[in-house]
Design a protein around this motif. Structure first.
Motif, PDB file in Angstrom:
ATOM      1  N   PHE A  53       0.848  -1.207   0.000  1.00 61.01           N
ATOM      2  CA  PHE A  53       0.000   0.000   0.000  1.00 61.01           C
ATOM      3  C   PHE A  53       0.878   1.251   0.000  1.00 61.01           C
ATOM      4  O   PHE A  53       2.012   1.232   0.470  1.00 61.01           O
ATOM      5  CB  PHE A  53      -0.858   0.054   1.278  1.00 61.01           C
ATOM      6  CG  PHE A  53      -2.011  -0.900   1.286  1.00 61.01           C
ATOM      7  CD1 PHE A  53      -3.058  -0.757   0.383  1.00 61.01           C
ATOM      8  CD2 PHE A  53      -2.078  -1.923   2.225  1.00 61.01           C
ATOM      9  CE1 PHE A  53      -4.143  -1.618   0.410  1.00 61.01           C
ATOM     10  CE2 PHE A  53      -3.152  -2.802   2.240  1.00 61.01           C
ATOM     11  CZ  PHE A  53      -4.186  -2.647   1.336  1.00 61.01           C
ATOM     12  N   PHE A  88      -2.769   7.713   1.987  1.00 58.09           N
ATOM     13  CA  PHE A  88      -3.818   7.647   0.975  1.00 58.09           C
ATOM     14  C   PHE A  88      -4.292   9.071   0.668  1.00 58.09           C
ATOM     15  O   PHE A  88      -5.055   9.653   1.439  1.00 58.09           O
ATOM     16  CB  PHE A  88      -4.989   6.797   1.466  1.00 58.09           C
ATOM     17  CG  PHE A  88      -4.608   5.378   1.823  1.00 58.09           C
ATOM     18  CD1 PHE A  88      -3.557   4.738   1.164  1.00 58.09           C
ATOM     19  CD2 PHE A  88      -5.300   4.670   2.796  1.00 58.09           C
ATOM     20  CE1 PHE A  88      -3.215   3.426   1.477  1.00 58.09           C
ATOM     21  CE2 PHE A  88      -4.964   3.366   3.116  1.00 58.09           C
ATOM     22  CZ  PHE A  88      -3.919   2.741   2.460  1.00 58.09           C
ATOM     23  N   THR A  99      -9.005   4.257   4.349  1.00 54.14           N
ATOM     24  CA  THR A  99      -9.618   4.115   3.034  1.00 54.14           C
ATOM     25  C   THR A  99     -10.943   4.881   3.016  1.00 54.14           C
ATOM     26  O   THR A  99     -11.432   5.321   4.062  1.00 54.14           O
ATOM     27  CB  THR A  99      -9.928   2.635   2.731  1.00 54.14           C
ATOM     28  OG1 THR A  99     -10.866   2.170   3.705  1.00 54.14           O
ATOM     29  CG2 THR A  99      -8.667   1.793   2.775  1.00 54.14           C
ATOM     30  N   HIS A 141      -8.430  -5.882  -0.374  1.00 55.29           N
ATOM     31  CA  HIS A 141      -7.276  -5.024  -0.671  1.00 55.29           C
ATOM     32  C   HIS A 141      -6.061  -5.454   0.161  1.00 55.29           C
ATOM     33  O   HIS A 141      -4.949  -5.545  -0.336  1.00 55.29           O
ATOM     34  CB  HIS A 141      -7.595  -3.561  -0.332  1.00 55.29           C
ATOM     35  CG  HIS A 141      -8.433  -2.857  -1.361  1.00 55.29           C
ATOM     36  ND1 HIS A 141      -9.224  -3.515  -2.260  1.00 55.29           N
ATOM     37  CD2 HIS A 141      -8.591  -1.530  -1.632  1.00 55.29           C
ATOM     38  CE1 HIS A 141      -9.837  -2.626  -3.036  1.00 55.29           C
ATOM     39  NE2 HIS A 141      -9.467  -1.412  -2.678  1.00 55.29           N
ATOM     40  N   TYR A 143      -4.514   3.488  -3.374  1.00 59.98           N
ATOM     41  CA  TYR A 143      -4.092   2.589  -2.310  1.00 59.98           C
ATOM     42  C   TYR A 143      -2.899   1.713  -2.672  1.00 59.98           C
ATOM     43  O   TYR A 143      -2.001   1.545  -1.866  1.00 59.98           O
ATOM     44  CB  TYR A 143      -5.274   1.703  -1.886  1.00 59.98           C
ATOM     45  CG  TYR A 143      -6.489   2.514  -1.475  1.00 59.98           C
ATOM     46  CD1 TYR A 143      -6.343   3.606  -0.622  1.00 59.98           C
ATOM     47  CD2 TYR A 143      -7.769   2.222  -1.950  1.00 59.98           C
ATOM     48  CE1 TYR A 143      -7.431   4.374  -0.247  1.00 59.98           C
ATOM     49  CE2 TYR A 143      -8.864   2.991  -1.567  1.00 59.98           C
ATOM     50  CZ  TYR A 143      -8.688   4.072  -0.719  1.00 59.98           C
ATOM     51  OH  TYR A 143      -9.756   4.833  -0.353  1.00 59.98           O
TER      52      TYR A 143
END
Lengths: 76, 473
Positions: free
Chosen positions: B10, B14, B25, B37, B68
């Motif tokens: 990741f 983000f 997220t 994910h 992501y």
């Protein structure tokens, strides 16, 4: 025998700011050592927290949690 | 010692989110996407694949995959992720390509792409998150919605007679010969989740080893769309969804496939071979030193089907290509081979061409009356219209455009056949614009016209068109 240090004990920890309070970790924990805080985080969720003892470091809460950075589990 | 924590698969931050939880997220609490994910990011990182991975995001809640995953990212049009993934994989055979899709995207809007990508056995991984609903748009019925299940578009529950039955994609695709590995897993309890994790790793390993197409269907919860709390939604998933979508391996040919099974398919799409073909196409026109272009041409050619309108566009494109200029040719025509209308857009430019479409031409050729009526207004001020005056009776009374009249069809008849009227027009076009030297164009025509017996007639037609315009000045 040397004394037990913090690194010899498994634990889980919750990033309370990233937790969305879905409680899936509580449902997944075989030892029921996770609880929900009465306090709200900045995103207005009640985050989960480790009650402080008996975590085995199995990691099931980590995989049950949908949030990439919310749970960290340490297993010696 | 082992630590379970956010994977390096990741991004550390983000960027999507504003507000306090910048590293969270955008998914709702308890959403299954986050679990999937995490398992994909972890697998890509653990297997050492992350640096050569390309994640294709669909339309749906997971549209923001590219915020992501710390790898290459594409965001495809609705349902087209497997087509995009095919292109990425074929042009970058070393890439690990993931087509990540929901049930509305994969089983409704992109059914065709889904089936044909599987049928071709592309060496990619399709991760199919099935939550039995259109989650992002507010919980409408999806192809996977179960009989009796309420959604905003089936408020009294899905009814077989009205809405059909839920589609079982894994079972359907397992009937095809090409796929390597097809399994359905679930984000239900911990056992299910660990099985799902294993399936995802297996699919990625199969791709990394060049053993072909994998499809992992992941039955997942949408607490918001289902109007349930997260924990209850997982229970409901296990109790209700798994009855309709049973878990299991529906196809596993991984032991029988090796690297070559996919490479054999891939060979046919070697990008070097495509380049080689294009070079060959160029060289059939004969080598030529670059020829300067006086002005960029943005042309629309229009007339009846069968008049050679599209060929006219191709010939001009070939002349431009041989001159070392940038060209594009874009046809538009109805289903009729003859009698319908046809037009094409052609760009011949000194620089790169942004779009092959020409909406505001600086040069218009019309070979029938409807085309004059349809396109004359689109020509920019100071532009040129070339009219086949044998066929088109209308004339423009506009002074903002330059009007070149040429009885192309009549001249072509003199040459021997009305079929070369388009080449007469080409001669007129070159004369009217002075875009390229006459001899250069004639040399290109000699190379471009495949039937040797027709070369002289076409050169004759070109010359007459050219002379007609030059002499009329």
């Amino acid at each position: 025998m040397a004394e037990k240090t913090a690194l010899d004990v498994p634990f889980m920890e919750v990033n309370s700011e990233l937790c969305k309070g879905c409680q899936l970790c509580l449902a997944a924990c075989p030892k029921s050592v996770i609880a929900i805080s009465e306090k709200l985080n900045s995103s207005s969720y009640h985050p989960a927290f480790y009650t402080g003892a008996e975590c085995t470091g199995c990691g099931l809460c980590f995989y049950a949690c949908p949030e990439p950075g919310a749970i960290r589990v340490y297993k010696p | 010692m082992k630590t379970y924590e956010k994977s390096a698969g990741f991004f550390p931050v983000f960027e999507r989110k504003s507000g306090p939880a910048k590293d969270a997220t955008h998914y709702c609490p308890g959403c299954g996407h986050g679990n999937v994910h995490k398992m994909i990011a972890e697998a890509l990182n653990d297997l050492g694949l992350i640096d050569r991975s390309v994640f294709v995001s669909p339309v749906g809640c997971s549209v923001f995959g590219y915020y992501y995953f710390n790898c290459g990212n594409f965001q495809a049009a609705h349902g087209r992720a497997p087509a995009v993934a095919t292109a990425v994989k074929r042009t970058n055979p070393q890439a690990i390509v993931i087509s990540y899709q929901g049930d509305g995207d994969l089983a409704a809007i992109g059914t065709a792409e889904t089936i044909h990508t599987a049928n071709r056995g592309e060496n990619i991984c399709v991760f199919f998150v099935n939550n039995a609903i259109y989650g992002m748009t507010g919980g409408q019925m999806a192809p996977t919605t179960m009989i009796g299940q309420r959604s905003t578009t089936t408020p009294h529950g899905r009814i077989e007679a009205l809405h059909g039955n839920p589609i079982r994609m894994a079972e359907m695709l397992a009937t095809l010969p090409a796929p390597t590995y097809i399994e359905r897993v679930a984000i239900g309890d911990s056992k299910h989740i660990m099985k799902a994790r294993k399936a995802i790793r297996k699919a990625l390993t199969i791709q990394a080893e060049g053993r072909g197409y994998s499809f992992v269907e992941i039955v997942s919860a949408c607490p918001t769309g289902w109007k349930m709390d997260p924990v209850h939604s997982r229970d409901w998933l296990i109790e209700e969804m798994l009855k309709v979508f049973p878990l299991g391996v529906f196809k596993d040919e991984s032991e029988n496939r090796d690297e070559n099974s996919w490479l054999r398919r891939c060979d046919a799409y070697d990008p070097a071979k495509v380049d080689e073909y294009l070079d060959r196409l160029k060289s059939t026109l004969g080598d030529a030193a670059p020829v300067a272009l006086t002005n960029d041409l943005h042309c629309k050619f229009a007339g009846f089907g069968g008049q050679g309108i599209l060929t006219l566009g191709l010939l001009l494109s070939q002349i431009g290509m041989r001159a070392g200029q940038h060209v594009s040719w874009f046809p538009a025509y109805g289903p009729e081979m003859r009698g319908g209308t046809a037009n094409c857009s052609v760009n011949v430019c000194g620089g790169r061409i942004g779009t092959p479409l020409v909406d505001t031409p600086n040069l218009l050729v019309v070979m029938n009356q409807p085309s004059l009526d349809a396109f004359a207004d689109q020509v920019i001020d100071g532009g040129t219209i070339i009219i086949d005056s044998t066929i088109v009776e209308g004339r423009l009374d506009s002074t903002r455009l330059r009007q070149v009249l040429i009885p192309a069809t009549a001249i072509a008849d003199e040459v021997g056949t009305a079929k070369v009227a388009n080449v007469v027009v080409l001669g007129a076009l070159v004369a009217a614009t002075d875009c390229f030297p006459r001899e250069f164009c004639e040399d290109t025509l000699r190379a471009a016209i495949k039937k040797r017996s027709l070369v002289d007639m076409n050169i004759d037609a070109f010359g007459r068109g050219y002379e007609f315009v030059k002499n009329a000045r």
